[in-house]
Design a protein around this motif. Structure first.
Motif, PDB file in Angstrom:
ATOM      1  N   CYS A 126       0.858  -1.177   0.000  1.00 59.92           N
ATOM      2  CA  CYS A 126       0.000   0.000   0.000  1.00 59.92           C
ATOM      3  C   CYS A 126       0.894   1.228   0.000  1.00 59.92           C
ATOM      4  O   CYS A 126       2.120   1.110   0.063  1.00 59.92           O
ATOM      5  CB  CYS A 126      -0.934   0.004   1.212  1.00 59.92           C
ATOM      6  N   THR A 127       0.322   2.413  -0.074  1.00 58.83           N
ATOM      7  CA  THR A 127       1.117   3.630  -0.053  1.00 58.83           C
ATOM      8  C   THR A 127       1.064   4.271   1.331  1.00 58.83           C
ATOM      9  O   THR A 127       0.178   3.985   2.147  1.00 58.83           O
ATOM     10  CB  THR A 127       0.637   4.665  -1.087  1.00 58.83           C
ATOM     11  N   SER A 128       2.005   5.174   1.580  1.00 58.37           N
ATOM     12  CA  SER A 128       2.079   5.844   2.882  1.00 58.37           C
ATOM     13  C   SER A 128       0.866   6.718   3.141  1.00 58.37           C
ATOM     14  O   SER A 128       0.577   7.052   4.300  1.00 58.37           O
ATOM     15  CB  SER A 128       3.363   6.682   2.952  1.00 58.37           C
ATOM     16  N   GLY A 129       0.143   7.108   2.076  1.00 62.51           N
ATOM     17  CA  GLY A 129      -1.062   7.908   2.265  1.00 62.51           C
ATOM     18  C   GLY A 129      -2.085   7.202   3.137  1.00 62.51           C
ATOM     19  O   GLY A 129      -2.885   7.847   3.829  1.00 62.51           O
ATOM     20  N   ARG A 130      -2.067   5.901   3.122  1.00 59.63           N
ATOM     21  CA  ARG A 130      -2.985   5.105   3.945  1.00 59.63           C
ATOM     22  C   ARG A 130      -2.701   5.318   5.435  1.00 59.63           C
ATOM     23  O   ARG A 130      -3.568   5.080   6.280  1.00 59.63           O
ATOM     24  CB  ARG A 130      -2.833   3.643   3.554  1.00 59.63           C
ATOM     25  N   TYR A 131      -1.491   5.771   5.745  1.00 56.61           N
ATOM     26  CA  TYR A 131      -1.091   5.981   7.130  1.00 56.61           C
ATOM     27  C   TYR A 131      -0.836   7.457   7.432  1.00 56.61           C
ATOM     28  O   TYR A 131      -0.143   7.788   8.390  1.00 56.61           O
ATOM     29  CB  TYR A 131       0.148   5.142   7.447  1.00 56.61           C
ATOM     30  N   GLY A 132      -1.358   8.353   6.582  1.00 61.24           N
ATOM     31  CA  GLY A 132      -1.367   9.765   6.921  1.00 61.24           C
ATOM     32  C   GLY A 132      -0.295  10.639   6.307  1.00 61.24           C
ATOM     33  O   GLY A 132      -0.271  11.844   6.541  1.00 61.24           O
ATOM     34  N   ILE A 133       0.634  10.058   5.501  1.00 61.56           N
ATOM     35  CA  ILE A 133       1.681  10.864   4.869  1.00 61.56           C
ATOM     36  C   ILE A 133       1.602  10.682   3.352  1.00 61.56           C
ATOM     37  O   ILE A 133       1.761   9.560   2.863  1.00 61.56           O
ATOM     38  CB  ILE A 133       3.082  10.470   5.371  1.00 61.56           C
ATOM     39  N   PRO A 134       1.370  11.756   2.588  1.00 59.67           N
ATOM     40  CA  PRO A 134       1.311  11.624   1.131  1.00 59.67           C
ATOM     41  C   PRO A 134       2.602  11.013   0.583  1.00 59.67           C
ATOM     42  O   PRO A 134       3.698  11.411   1.003  1.00 59.67           O
ATOM     43  CB  PRO A 134       1.133  13.069   0.651  1.00 59.67           C
TER      44      PRO A 134
END
Length: 426
Positions: A336-344
């Motif tokens: 997944c991408t870091s956006g899933r954890y709050g950082i674009p």
């Protein structure tokens, strides 16, 4: 590790330019200490492109073995000017005109490692011009202290990755993943962090986008990029070229280790092509993209990855990202991408620069010694004063064990305005 007992948020601007050397990324964030936890509230992100002439000069001179000192002075001045402009825009456009400090990773132009030891690391983007433009103190050269302590000066991302992902509550789908949690950055060079409280591991796996860019430039692609993986999508992987690319000893060297695009760049590609039958341009791009996929996926699999959280410019390349999902899935790992954890994904390294800027004055180590190979934890960076006398917070001993990204609005607006209007450095 130490931190101040003051609870006021610090507003920090983070700056860096990656190995693609195409511009300066700037992010703004507010940080607040609550017990053993750092709260980071992202305020926004921008990317300021280098003028095309400066980009060409940086790329060509870092490949050249002969460079006149006056040319390097010119490059330093021009790069510093763009960094200063980016910092000023960060303060004005992202931080509402109020900030406490700038943290800068600079523009790396040389990072030399010989037999597992980094002998030198050089960054442009001088902090004095940034301090002059913004009036703020600047924390710069965080890599230098780690190198002085026997480390490789890279990767520095683990300090963010471990605090951020180590205590994060995964979304329901990710919570089902079995195996280790890894952070992956797909910049010009790819690096991973294995989030393990006992003995964290982090290192450069090899090329991310660097060799893809070198191949795109070799075939004369527009802007020297394979935009959206369009060329690679039309080609087939050449097994003979892929085998030649994979033959480098770097991939069998145990961590800690770091590298740069000078090792995995145009010369590396030309050497791999030597003696092979002609490779059509689409096949060339497909093969170098698969090369990044294989080296990253195999490194993740070596640590029994169950979940890989990706960031960096390579996330936007659907051929590269799709290939990684395929290969990681074959090894039983979710991507997944870091956006899933709050950082674009495109902003993570700029937020890392901001975090390092916050950690230094508070006496908190910015390196993870087991990842860089340094003799131990070190407070990183050098401070260039701003317009006012330096008054760093008084550090006290206490561990910092987590970084949490609260929901937008978690810091009351009035609290933010007041704290940042009266800087802790004034």
């Amino acid at each position: 590790m130490t931190y101040t007992t003051r609870m006021e948020p610090w507003r920090v601007i983070g700056l860096l330019s990656g190995t693609s050397m195409d511009g300066v990324d700037v992010a703004a964030a507010e940080f607040r200490l609550r017990g053993h936890e750092i709260e980071m509230l992202p305020l926004g992100y921008r990317s300021l492109p280098y003028p095309e002439a400066l980009h060409r000069e940086l790329v060509s001179l870092t490949r050249s073995e002969k460079s006149d000192a006056s040319v390097w002075c010119h490059l330093e001045a021009e790069t510093s000017r763009i960094f200063a402009e980016a910092a000023l825009r960060g303060v004005e456009e992202l931080a509402a005109g109020r900030a406490d400090l700038v943290g800068s990773l600079g523009q790396t132009v040389c990072h030399t490692t010989v037999r597992g030891r980094t002998t030198g690391t050089l960054q442009l983007g001088g902090p004095s011009r940034v301090a002059e433009a913004t009036g703020l103190p600047v924390l710069s050269d965080p890599r230098g202290r780690d190198v002085a302590a026997g480390g490789q000066g890279a990767p520095l991302a683990p300090v963010l990755d471990l605090l951020w992902l180590g205590g994060a509550t995964p979304p329901p789908d990710d919570a089902l993943s079995r195996g280790a949690v890894l952070a992956l950055n797909l910049g010009g060079i790819a690096n991973i962090t294995v989030v393990d409280e006992r003995e964290p591991v982090a290192y450069d796996t090899g090329p991310g986008n660097a060799l893809i860019d070198a191949a795109a430039e070799l075939v004369g692609a527009e802007s020297g990029r394979d935009t959206d993986g369009a060329l690679a999508a039309r080609g087939q992987v050449r097994p003979d070229l892929l085998a030649a690319l994979l033959a480098d000893d770097y991939f069998r060297t145990p961590p800690p280790k770091s590298t740069d695009k000078e090792r995995f760049g145009a010369r590396y590609l030309r050497d791999a092509l030597t003696g092979l039958p002609p490779v059509p341009e689409h096949d060339l791009l497909a093969t170098v993209t698969e090369f990044t996929v294989r080296t990253v996926a195999e490194a993740c699999a070596a640590h029994a990855a169950g979940l890989v959280v990706a960031s960096g410019g390579g996330v936007a390349n659907p051929v590269l990202f799709g290939g990684l999902r395929r290969e990681l899935g074959r090894h039983g790992a979710r991507l997944c991408t870091s956006g899933r954890y709050g950082i674009p994904p495109e902003a993570k390294e700029a937020y890392l620069a901001a975090l390092l800027g916050f950690l230094g004055p508070h006496g908190i180590a910015g390196n993870v010694a087991s990842c860089t190979g340094a003799a131990g934890p070190r407070v990183l960076g050098s401070i260039t004063p701003g317009r006012w006398p330096l008054r760093p917070p008084t550090p006290v001993e206490a561990p910092v064990t987590a970084l949490r990204i609260p929901e937008p609005g978690a810091f009351p607006a009035a609290d933010r305005e007041g704290a940042c209007a009266s800087s802790t450095w004034r």
